[in-house]
Structures are given as C-alpha cells and as structure tokens.
Design a protein around this motif. Structure first.
Motif, short mmCIF file in Angstrom:
data_model
loop_
_atom_site.label_atom_id
_atom_site.label_comp_id
_atom_site.label_asym_id
_atom_site.label_seq_id
_atom_site.Cartn_x
_atom_site.Cartn_y
_atom_site.Cartn_z
N ALA A 8 25.74 33.57 30.57
CA ALA A 8 26.93 33.63 29.55
C ALA A 8 27.73 34.87 29.48
N GLN A 9 26.97 35.87 29.80
CA GLN A 9 27.44 37.30 29.81
C GLN A 9 28.45 37.34 30.91
N VAL A 10 28.08 36.92 32.00
CA VAL A 10 29.07 36.95 33.19
C VAL A 10 30.39 36.27 32.90
N TYR A 11 30.17 35.06 32.19
CA TYR A 11 31.63 34.33 31.96
C TYR A 11 32.15 34.83 30.80
N MET A 12 31.75 35.50 29.93
CA MET A 12 32.36 36.42 29.15
C MET A 12 33.12 37.54 29.83
N ILE A 13 32.51 38.12 30.64
CA ILE A 13 33.30 39.21 31.47
C ILE A 13 34.62 38.55 32.20
N LEU A 14 34.35 37.47 32.62
CA LEU A 14 35.45 36.96 33.51
C LEU A 14 36.80 36.42 32.63
N ASP A 15 36.38 36.01 31.02
CA ASP A 15 37.29 36.05 30.30
C ASP A 15 37.82 37.14 29.80
N GLU A 16 37.14 38.22 29.87
CA GLU A 16 37.83 39.73 29.35
C GLU A 16 38.88 39.83 30.60
N ILE A 17 38.22 39.89 31.53
CA ILE A 17 39.27 40.23 33.04
C ILE A 17 40.52 39.37 32.56
N ALA A 18 40.53 38.26 32.33
CA ALA A 18 41.60 37.39 32.48
C ALA A 18 42.65 38.01 31.10
N ALA A 19 42.04 38.23 30.03
CA ALA A 19 42.48 38.69 28.86
C ALA A 19 43.12 40.20 28.89
N ARG A 20 42.34 40.86 29.77
CA ARG A 20 42.64 42.44 29.90
C ARG A 20 42.80 42.69 31.11
N PRO A 21 43.80 42.26 31.63
CA PRO A 21 44.10 42.60 33.15
C PRO A 21 44.15 44.25 33.63
N THR A 22 44.53 44.90 32.57
CA THR A 22 44.42 46.46 32.81
C THR A 22 43.29 47.21 32.82
N ASP A 23 42.21 46.57 32.03
CA ASP A 23 40.93 47.12 32.19
C ASP A 23 39.92 46.48 33.16
N ARG A 24 40.56 45.31 34.26
CA ARG A 24 39.81 44.50 34.95
C ARG A 24 38.96 45.53 35.77
N HIS A 25 39.11 46.93 36.41
CA HIS A 25 38.45 47.35 37.35
C HIS A 25 37.12 47.87 36.52
N ILE A 26 37.02 48.14 35.46
CA ILE A 26 35.89 48.36 34.49
C ILE A 26 35.05 47.06 34.19
N LEU A 27 35.87 46.03 34.19
CA LEU A 27 35.21 44.73 33.98
C LEU A 27 34.61 44.15 35.17
N GLN A 28 35.29 44.27 36.27
CA GLN A 28 34.78 43.91 37.59
C GLN A 28 33.28 44.56 37.78
N GLU A 29 33.29 45.92 37.45
CA GLU A 29 32.25 46.62 37.73
C GLU A 29 31.15 46.01 36.71
N ASN A 30 31.39 45.57 35.50
CA ASN A 30 30.33 45.06 34.66
C ASN A 30 29.76 43.62 35.32
N LEU A 31 30.97 42.88 35.67
CA LEU A 31 30.48 41.67 36.65
C LEU A 31 29.54 41.91 37.49
N ARG A 32 29.49 42.80 38.72
CA ARG A 32 28.71 43.30 39.55
C ARG A 32 27.24 43.59 39.09
N GLU A 33 27.49 44.37 37.93
CA GLU A 33 26.11 44.64 37.32
C GLU A 33 25.34 43.42 37.06
N LYS A 34 25.66 42.50 36.30
CA LYS A 34 25.29 41.25 35.75
C LYS A 34 24.86 40.57 36.76
#
Length: 68
Positions: A8-34
């Motif tokens: 569920a946390q992983v999918y929340m990160i994906l939603d955040e990437i879609a919602a905040r594309p300017t922060d995607r690099h940080i969010l992508q790292e969060n995805l990799r960590e999960k």
C-alpha cells in the motif's frame, strides 16, 4: 511490516509521483527503498513494480513522468 502494508505504501508513492511530478526524483528513491524492504523481507515483489523500477533505471524519469 506486513506485505499488504508495504505494498500500500508503494502504491501511495506512485500516486504521489503522478500528483507531484516536480518531486518525482525524491519519490522514485522512496519507491526503490520500499521495494528493497519488500525484497529484504523475502516478500514477493509485484511484477508491475519490478518493471517500473527497471524502466526508471533504464530511462530518464522525464520520459516516464514529464514535468507538469
């Protein structure tokens, strides 16, 4: 942490990437960590997320998530 909670946390990160594309690099790292957490626990990785992670490694994030 249970598999479903991590997933569920992983999918929340994906939603955040879609919602905040300017922060995607940080969010992508969060995805990799999960995903690494799931793997470290010996839990199965969702196939779609494995493919996404591979694409993130192979291609520019700008191709996958253009800036808004």
């Amino acid at each position: 942490m249970a598999f479903e909670a991590l997933k569920a946390q992983v999918y929340m990160i994906l939603d955040e990437i879609a919602a905040r594309p300017t922060d995607r690099h940080i969010l992508q790292e969060n995805l990799r960590e999960k995903l690494a957490e799931l793997s470290a626990l010996g839990l199965p990785l969702p196939e779609d997320l494995v493919r996404l992670e591979a694409e993130l490694e192979d291609r520019s994030a700008d191709d996958l998530y253009p800036k808004g």
